[in-house]
Design a protein around this motif. Structure first.
Motif, short mmCIF file in Angstrom:
data_model
loop_
_atom_site.label_atom_id
_atom_site.label_comp_id
_atom_site.label_asym_id
_atom_site.label_seq_id
_atom_site.Cartn_x
_atom_site.Cartn_y
_atom_site.Cartn_z
N VAL A 105 39.16 56.61 83.53
CA VAL A 105 40.54 56.13 83.56
C VAL A 105 41.20 56.29 82.19
O VAL A 105 42.34 56.78 82.09
CB VAL A 105 40.60 54.66 84.01
CG1 VAL A 105 42.01 54.10 83.83
CG2 VAL A 105 40.16 54.53 85.46
N LEU A 106 40.50 55.91 81.12
CA LEU A 106 41.07 56.04 79.78
C LEU A 106 41.36 57.50 79.45
O LEU A 106 42.42 57.82 78.90
CB LEU A 106 40.12 55.45 78.74
CG LEU A 106 40.59 55.51 77.28
CD1 LEU A 106 41.89 54.73 77.10
CD2 LEU A 106 39.51 54.98 76.34
N GLY A 107 40.44 58.38 79.81
CA GLY A 107 40.66 59.80 79.56
C GLY A 107 41.86 60.34 80.31
O GLY A 107 42.63 61.14 79.78
N ASP A 108 42.03 59.88 81.55
CA ASP A 108 43.16 60.34 82.36
C ASP A 108 44.48 59.80 81.80
O ASP A 108 45.46 60.53 81.69
CB ASP A 108 42.96 59.88 83.80
CG ASP A 108 43.92 60.58 84.77
OD1 ASP A 108 44.45 61.65 84.41
OD2 ASP A 108 44.13 60.05 85.88
N ILE A 109 44.50 58.52 81.44
CA ILE A 109 45.72 57.91 80.90
C ILE A 109 46.11 58.54 79.56
O ILE A 109 47.28 58.87 79.33
CB ILE A 109 45.53 56.39 80.73
CG1 ILE A 109 45.46 55.70 82.10
CG2 ILE A 109 46.67 55.80 79.90
CD1 ILE A 109 45.13 54.23 82.02
#
Length: 202
Positions: A105-109
């Motif tokens: 999720v952090l990588g996508d955001i």
């Protein structure tokens, strides 16, 4: 892929709020340091915004450093062992799933690859030492090291990443894989090594 958002606008919770054990109505820290409730942002909001068919489990906290680094924090107030004083595999798998989901999720955001994130992201598990005694803690460390070094003969409490700090609960494998550093702190250690350090910078 989600739209890039400014995580700073969600930096509105406190460590105390995010450390709450709802089952026992207890807090694992009284710190008022501002953090992101990643259960909410990375789990609830991300799931809804991306129309996912499953609810993602993520780490409790994301702490934003001033130099654009990140630290994930997971609070575990309960017992992490089974009746044989070994790591509860079901609980370990739950922690691992939260780690992997959170990094995704952090990588996508943030539009960053895992290779980039793992050089600028740390992880801390905060546990209740009263419910996980020193002998039990050493047993957990031994099991955790076994998962990484299957076939090797490690003594109880031996640490593959040096003698200064033991990484417990089978989480050693995430150092260098998902995170630059991994720490497992008792509540007291967390206050000493993290809270006091960053409260001085407020």
């Amino acid at each position: 892929m989600s739209k890039k958002i400014n995580l700073k606008i969600y930096n509105t919770s406190t460590l105390k709020q995010t450390s709450k054990d709802d089952n026992n109505e207890e807090y694992m820290t009284e710190s008022q340091i501002k953090v992101i409730n990643f259960d909410s942002v990375g789990g609830d909001k991300y799931t809804r915004n991306n129309n996912l068919s499953i609810q993602l489990k993520t780490n409790d906290v994301l702490f934003l450093h001033s130099d654009r680094r990140y630290t994930f924090i997971e609070f575990k107030n309960g017992k992490l062992l089974d009746k044989s004083n070994r790591i509860d595999i079901k609980k370990l798998k739950d922690i691992e799933l939260k780690i992997l989901n959170s990094m995704f999720v952090l990588g996508d955001i943030e539009k960053k690859s895992l290779n980039t994130l793992k050089e600028i992201t740390n992880y801390i598990l905060v546990y209740n030492e009263e419910k996980n005694s020193p002998n039990e803690k050493n047993s957990i460390s031994e099991i955790g090291n076994y998962f990484i070094n299957q076939g090797s003969s490690l003594s109880v409490g031996e640490n593959t990443f040096g003698k200064d700090e033991i990484i417990c609960f089978g989480l050693e494998k995430f150092k260098g894989y998902c995170f630059k550093n991994v720490h497992t702190y008792s509540k007291e250690e967390f206050e000493e090594k993290f809270v006091r350090k960053y409260e001085k910078l407020k």
